[in-house]
Design a protein around this motif. Structure first.
Motif, PDB file in Angstrom:
ATOM      1  N   THR A  59      -1.361 -20.651  17.829  1.00  0.00           N
ATOM      2  CA  THR A  59      -1.107 -19.522  18.717  1.00  0.00           C
ATOM      3  C   THR A  59      -1.895 -18.287  18.338  1.00  0.00           C
ATOM      4  N   THR A  60      -2.437 -18.269  17.131  1.00  0.00           N
ATOM      5  CA  THR A  60      -3.148 -17.075  16.686  1.00  0.00           C
ATOM      6  C   THR A  60      -4.651 -17.252  16.643  1.00  0.00           C
ATOM      7  N   ALA A  61      -5.155 -18.434  16.964  1.00  0.00           N
ATOM      8  CA  ALA A  61      -6.595 -18.651  16.995  1.00  0.00           C
ATOM      9  C   ALA A  61      -6.898 -19.813  17.919  1.00  0.00           C
ATOM     10  N   SER A  62      -8.019 -19.749  18.603  1.00  0.00           N
ATOM     11  CA  SER A  62      -8.416 -20.843  19.481  1.00  0.00           C
ATOM     12  C   SER A  62      -9.567 -21.577  18.823  1.00  0.00           C
ATOM     13  N   PHE A  63      -9.263 -22.716  18.226  1.00  0.00           N
ATOM     14  CA  PHE A  63     -10.244 -23.465  17.474  1.00  0.00           C
ATOM     15  C   PHE A  63     -10.784 -24.625  18.310  1.00  0.00           C
ATOM     16  N   SER A  64     -12.012 -24.953  18.057  1.00  0.00           N
ATOM     17  CA  SER A  64     -12.593 -26.137  18.675  1.00  0.00           C
ATOM     18  C   SER A  64     -13.666 -26.676  17.757  1.00  0.00           C
ATOM     19  N   ASN A 109     -14.385 -22.929  11.811  1.00  0.00           N
ATOM     20  CA  ASN A 109     -12.980 -22.551  11.848  1.00  0.00           C
ATOM     21  C   ASN A 109     -12.474 -22.183  10.460  1.00  0.00           C
ATOM     22  N   ILE A 110     -11.811 -21.042  10.365  1.00  0.00           N
ATOM     23  CA  ILE A 110     -11.356 -20.506   9.081  1.00  0.00           C
ATOM     24  C   ILE A 110      -9.839 -20.344   9.073  1.00  0.00           C
ATOM     25  N   TYR A 111      -9.217 -20.745   7.979  1.00  0.00           N
ATOM     26  CA  TYR A 111      -7.852 -20.335   7.665  1.00  0.00           C
ATOM     27  C   TYR A 111      -7.989 -19.260   6.578  1.00  0.00           C
ATOM     28  N   SER A 112      -7.410 -18.080   6.806  1.00  0.00           N
ATOM     29  CA  SER A 112      -7.662 -16.957   5.900  1.00  0.00           C
ATOM     30  C   SER A 112      -6.378 -16.299   5.406  1.00  0.00           C
ATOM     31  N   PHE A 113      -6.240 -16.248   4.072  1.00  0.00           N
ATOM     32  CA  PHE A 113      -5.217 -15.413   3.454  1.00  0.00           C
ATOM     33  C   PHE A 113      -5.665 -13.954   3.449  1.00  0.00           C
ATOM     34  N   ARG A 114      -6.966 -13.730   3.571  1.00  0.00           N
ATOM     35  CA  ARG A 114      -7.515 -12.378   3.528  1.00  0.00           C
ATOM     36  C   ARG A 114      -7.297 -11.682   4.870  1.00  0.00           C
ATOM     37  N   PHE A 148      -5.245 -16.117  10.644  1.00  0.00           N
ATOM     38  CA  PHE A 148      -4.812 -15.284   9.525  1.00  0.00           C
ATOM     39  C   PHE A 148      -3.341 -15.547   9.208  1.00  0.00           C
ATOM     40  N   ALA A 149      -3.017 -15.601   7.929  1.00  0.00           N
ATOM     41  CA  ALA A 149      -1.629 -15.703   7.478  1.00  0.00           C
ATOM     42  C   ALA A 149      -1.574 -15.314   6.011  1.00  0.00           C
ATOM     43  N   ASN A 150      -0.461 -14.712   5.585  1.00  0.00           N
ATOM     44  CA  ASN A 150      -0.364 -14.338   4.172  1.00  0.00           C
ATOM     45  C   ASN A 150       0.345 -15.391   3.337  1.00  0.00           C
ATOM     46  N   LYS A 151       0.815 -16.463   3.977  1.00  0.00           N
ATOM     47  CA  LYS A 151       1.409 -17.566   3.239  1.00  0.00           C
ATOM     48  C   LYS A 151       1.426 -18.810   4.131  1.00  0.00           C
ATOM     49  N   GLY A 152       1.593 -19.960   3.509  1.00  0.00           N
ATOM     50  CA  GLY A 152       1.774 -21.198   4.242  1.00  0.00           C
ATOM     51  C   GLY A 152       0.519 -21.937   4.662  1.00  0.00           C
ATOM     52  N   LEU A 153      -0.660 -21.380   4.385  1.00  0.00           N
ATOM     53  CA  LEU A 153      -1.883 -22.031   4.863  1.00  0.00           C
ATOM     54  C   LEU A 153      -2.214 -23.296   4.078  1.00  0.00           C
ATOM     55  N   ILE A 154      -1.938 -23.295   2.788  1.00  0.00           N
ATOM     56  CA  ILE A 154      -2.210 -24.496   2.000  1.00  0.00           C
ATOM     57  C   ILE A 154      -1.326 -25.642   2.487  1.00  0.00           C
ATOM     58  N   ASP A 175     -12.190 -25.665   8.693  1.00  0.00           N
ATOM     59  CA  ASP A 175     -13.402 -25.985   7.930  1.00  0.00           C
ATOM     60  C   ASP A 175     -13.398 -25.304   6.571  1.00  0.00           C
ATOM     61  N   VAL A 176     -12.846 -24.096   6.542  1.00  0.00           N
ATOM     62  CA  VAL A 176     -12.934 -23.225   5.375  1.00  0.00           C
ATOM     63  C   VAL A 176     -11.571 -22.569   5.162  1.00  0.00           C
ATOM     64  N   VAL A 177     -11.193 -22.390   3.904  1.00  0.00           N
ATOM     65  CA  VAL A 177     -10.035 -21.564   3.575  1.00  0.00           C
ATOM     66  C   VAL A 177     -10.504 -20.420   2.693  1.00  0.00           C
ATOM     67  N   LEU A 178     -10.202 -19.206   3.120  1.00  0.00           N
ATOM     68  CA  LEU A 178     -10.482 -17.999   2.347  1.00  0.00           C
ATOM     69  C   LEU A 178      -9.189 -17.555   1.690  1.00  0.00           C
ATOM     70  N   THR A 179      -9.238 -17.277   0.410  1.00  0.00           N
ATOM     71  CA  THR A 179      -8.001 -16.940  -0.271  1.00  0.00           C
ATOM     72  C   THR A 179      -8.218 -15.911  -1.371  1.00  0.00           C
ATOM     73  N   THR A 180      -7.119 -15.303  -1.790  1.00  0.00           N
ATOM     74  CA  THR A 180      -7.120 -14.395  -2.932  1.00  0.00           C
ATOM     75  C   THR A 180      -6.471 -15.102  -4.107  1.00  0.00           C
ATOM     76  N   ASP A 181      -6.976 -14.852  -5.287  1.00  0.00           N
ATOM     77  CA  ASP A 181      -6.402 -15.354  -6.529  1.00  0.00           C
ATOM     78  C   ASP A 181      -6.854 -16.775  -6.846  1.00  0.00           C
ATOM     79  N   ILE A 182      -7.181 -16.977  -8.097  1.00  0.00           N
ATOM     80  CA  ILE A 182      -7.642 -18.270  -8.577  1.00  0.00           C
ATOM     81  C   ILE A 182      -6.583 -19.346  -8.406  1.00  0.00           C
TER      82      ILE A 182
END
Length: 338
Positions: free
Chosen positions: A17-22, A29-34, A58-64, A77-84
């Motif tokens: 609902t928050t992104a239209s991926f194809s 396509n990115i899943y982003s904690f940032r 975008f989401a601050n939790k639950g993407l993994i 395709d890609v996950v952007l995240t903060t913290d090792i």
């Protein structure tokens, strides 16, 4: 792809609902904690240079958990995240695939990328010790100093279980061993001015309000507070100190990126990750979010540079990450947050 799997992937995409991926050839396509304020301008530059459209969730939790649940049908395709810790969590759950790239190897120092090329850092951030500018002033300090008796009742920090503090404890374990780290952690807890609470900015405010004289916090929060009229007085009430300059160097954490295991747009995703490691994106990270570029030749913002140069811990983050579970165990054993 079989009709059944094609239908399932299409259904997964429609459900977002928050992104239209194809999966057209010129998309990624990115899943982003940032956060969007930082990522969207960088992605606009990428599209401008390459013609590749970027879709972001975008989401601050639950993407993994989402990537794991979607499995090979995931549009990510890609996950952007903060913290090792999140980067390691993705790789340890077999949700990533390696990237062989001379550009990434050239742009990113080896200590800030996975030895197996499963994750790559994009920015660095220091775990600083802030001190009251009125009562203390700038200090030459170490993380180990926080355990000394003279610091009793003078330290504020957020939850020990927050990833930023877990990584710091893991670094102490990596350098000094688990037994010594436990003694240190018990002593730091005994020196706290109050129960761990709030975020990094709240610790700086506590110093301003006289609740404590020292606070743990990431460097970029100082820049954010100085840019916020409501918080600038908090920032002006502290000095930023880089710990352990005469020993191991300051603990550095990262934001980073992975290529997902089943990336439907793999080639475009690698182009994006390489772009994020290069000059344009690195400079934007530095200017917008007060982080340190991971590419050595790119300079930090003028504000960040004004805080001075520092020695960073050279221990590879992959080695520190190995101690994360041990760090969580110690934090539980000493009941740090209670």
């Amino acid at each position: 792809m079989s009709p059944k799997k094609l239908f399932a992937r299409s259904a997964a995409m429609i459900a977002l609902t928050t992104a239209s991926f194809s999966t057209f050839a010129e998309e990624v396509n990115i899943y982003s904690f940032r956060q969007a304020f930082l990522i969207e301008p960088i992605m606009e530059k990428f599209t401008e240079q390459t013609g590749i459209k970027v879709n972001i969730l975008f989401a601050n939790k639950g993407l993994i958990e989402r990537v794991k649940r979607e499995g090979e049908l995931s549009p990510a395709d890609v996950v952007l995240t903060t913290d090792i810790s999140r980067l390691v969590s993705l790789t340890s759950q077999d949700l990533t695939q390696p990237i062989q790239s001379e550009k990434l190897n050239s742009n990113i120092p080896s200590q800030y990328r996975d030895p197996e090329n499963q994750w790559f850092a994009l920015t660095t951030r220091v775990r600083n010790i802030y001190s009251s500018s009125e009562r203390i002033g700038p200090v030459d300090i170490t993380y180990q100093d926080l355990a000394k008796p003279e610091f009793k009742g003078k330290i504020c920090t957020r939850s020990g279980k927050h990833p930023y503090n877990v990584s710091l404890v893991a670094s102490v374990i990596a350098h000094e061993g688990e037994a010594n780290a436990k003694v240190w952690l018990e002593s730091v807890k005994a020196n706290l001015a109050r129960k761990p609470q709030g975020n990094d900015r709240a610790q700086v405010k506590a110093v301003k309000d006289g609740l404590c004289d020292y606070a743990l916090g990431n460097n970029y929060y100082l820049g954010k507070m100085l840019a916020d009229p409501k918080q600038v007085s908090w920032a002006e009430a502290v000095n930023i100190n880089f710990p352990n300059q005469n020993t191991t160097g300051s603990h550095v954490n990262v934001s980073g990126v992975v290529l997902t295991k089943y990336a439907p747009n793999k080639a475009n995703a690698i182009k994006l990750i390489e772009f994020l490691s290069d000059d344009v994106a690195q400079q934007m990270y530095a200017e917008v979010n007060y982080e340190y570029p991971v590419k050595v030749s790119v300079q930090p913002s003028k504000l960040v540079a004004s805080w001075g140069q520092f020695k960073a811990d050279t221990l590879p983050l992959a080695e520190i990450a190995k101690q994360h579970q041990a760090a969580v165990k110690l934090l539980d054993e000493v009941k740090f947050d209670l």
